[in-house]
Design a protein around this motif. Structure first.
Motif, short mmCIF file in Angstrom:
data_model
loop_
_atom_site.label_atom_id
_atom_site.label_comp_id
_atom_site.label_asym_id
_atom_site.label_seq_id
_atom_site.Cartn_x
_atom_site.Cartn_y
_atom_site.Cartn_z
N GLN A 1 -3.04 -46.11 22.03
CA GLN A 1 -1.16 -46.91 23.35
C GLN A 1 -1.63 -48.07 23.44
O GLN A 1 -2.16 -49.24 22.86
CB GLN A 1 -1.78 -46.66 24.60
N ASN B 1 4.15 -48.71 24.25
CA ASN B 1 4.23 -48.53 22.43
C ASN B 1 5.87 -48.91 21.33
O ASN B 1 5.92 -48.01 21.42
CB ASN B 1 4.34 -47.01 22.28
N TYR C 1 8.26 -38.68 25.81
CA TYR C 1 8.19 -39.65 24.11
C TYR C 1 8.75 -37.84 23.25
O TYR C 1 8.53 -37.06 23.44
CB TYR C 1 6.89 -39.57 23.42
N HIS C 2 9.68 -38.58 22.95
CA HIS C 2 11.03 -37.20 22.54
C HIS C 2 12.26 -37.73 20.88
O HIS C 2 12.28 -39.19 20.58
CB HIS C 2 12.13 -36.51 22.83
N ARG D 1 14.99 -45.80 22.71
CA ARG D 1 14.62 -45.50 21.19
C ARG D 1 15.29 -46.83 20.24
O ARG D 1 15.91 -47.52 20.06
CB ARG D 1 16.41 -44.76 21.33
N ASP E 1 12.65 -42.11 17.61
CA ASP E 1 11.88 -41.81 18.68
C ASP E 1 13.06 -42.33 19.32
O ASP E 1 12.95 -43.24 19.29
CB ASP E 1 10.23 -42.68 17.87
N LEU F 1 11.68 -43.00 23.92
CA LEU F 1 11.05 -42.46 25.31
C LEU F 1 12.23 -42.69 26.60
O LEU F 1 12.63 -43.94 26.60
CB LEU F 1 10.10 -43.57 25.24
N ARG G 1 5.86 -35.74 23.42
CA ARG G 1 4.74 -35.67 24.39
C ARG G 1 4.71 -36.20 25.21
O ARG G 1 6.11 -37.07 25.70
CB ARG G 1 3.66 -37.37 23.36
#
Length: 225
Positions: free
Chosen positions: A120, A138, A154-155, A183, A189, A191, A216
């Motif tokens: 992290q 991150n 997170y996605h 993004r 990815d 957040l 996550r």
């Protein structure tokens, strides 16, 4: 940043000498630790900028940051011995200084590794009165203060993700105070950071993790000691 009350200006109860160099530093360490998870990191790398880099030993900022990584609160007397306690607990600590300017003179980047958790990283600043502002997590550019319970979801970037998160929190009677999304690419990815008025329950956190395309969820809450 708007200060919410007088304690946001004069700072919290703390181990001194300075709210900016100690109390804020403790909170930066605690935010990084909460993001990392329950297990103690095996290695902590701290890169200091500006005033933090110039004075961290004299002002005890190194002790405060590591105290935060050990999840000590700002007035915990163990902060004075945090380096020794960290070593005894098995966490190695590396300090480095950076010469390039940061967005704020009291800035630190913290990288945590080991403990069975993914690495992290977090960059944040102590902005006065013990208050902090997190600017990067991150590799995502986000902004939050950790003054409130904070979710980091997170996605994969997709239509309806923000609505899905909001709907789930609303169903649990959790009010959203602030939301920030970044993004790395379209459909890549992403957040989403959500500051809430109430802490979500463990069941709600599990429901968030089960949302499609969520990889996550981290939860930061500095109000619970």
């Amino acid at each position: 940043m708007r200060f919410k009350d007088v304690f946001s200006i004069i700072g919290p109860s703390m181990v001194g000498p300075s709210s900016s160099h100690t109390a804020g530093a403790v909170r930066l360490g605690r935010v990084a630790r909460k993001m990392f998870g329950a297990n103690l990191p095996e290695q902590a790398e701290l890169i200091l900028y500006g005033s933090f880099a110039d004075t961290y030993k004299g002002h005890g900022t190194d002790l405060a940051l590591v105290g935060g990584l050990l999840d000590f609160d700002t007035d915990d007397p163990r902060i004075r011995d945090s380096l020794r306690i960290a070593e005894q607990a098995g966490m190695s600590v590396i300090f480095a200084t950076a010469s390039q300017p940061a967005g704020h003179p009291n800035t630190v980047t913290i990288r945590l590794r080991g403990g069975g958790q993914p690495e992290q990283s977090m960059t944040g600043a102590s902005i006065g009165g013990g208050n902090v502002q997190i600017s990067q997590v991150n590799g995502f550019d986000v902004r939050f203060t950790a003054m409130y319970p904070t979710l980091l979801v997170y996605h994969r970037d997709r239509k309806g993700m923000v609505a899905d998160i909001s709907r789930l929190l609303s169903a649990g009677n959790v009010n959203i105070g602030h939301m920030d999304v970044d993004r790395k690419s379209r459909s890549g990815d992403a957040l989403t950071v959500v500051e809430t008025d109430e802490a979500p329950t463990p069941d709600m956190l599990a429901d968030l993790e089960r949302l499609p395309d969520v990889t996550r969820v981290s939860f930061v809450n500095l109000r619970n000691g």
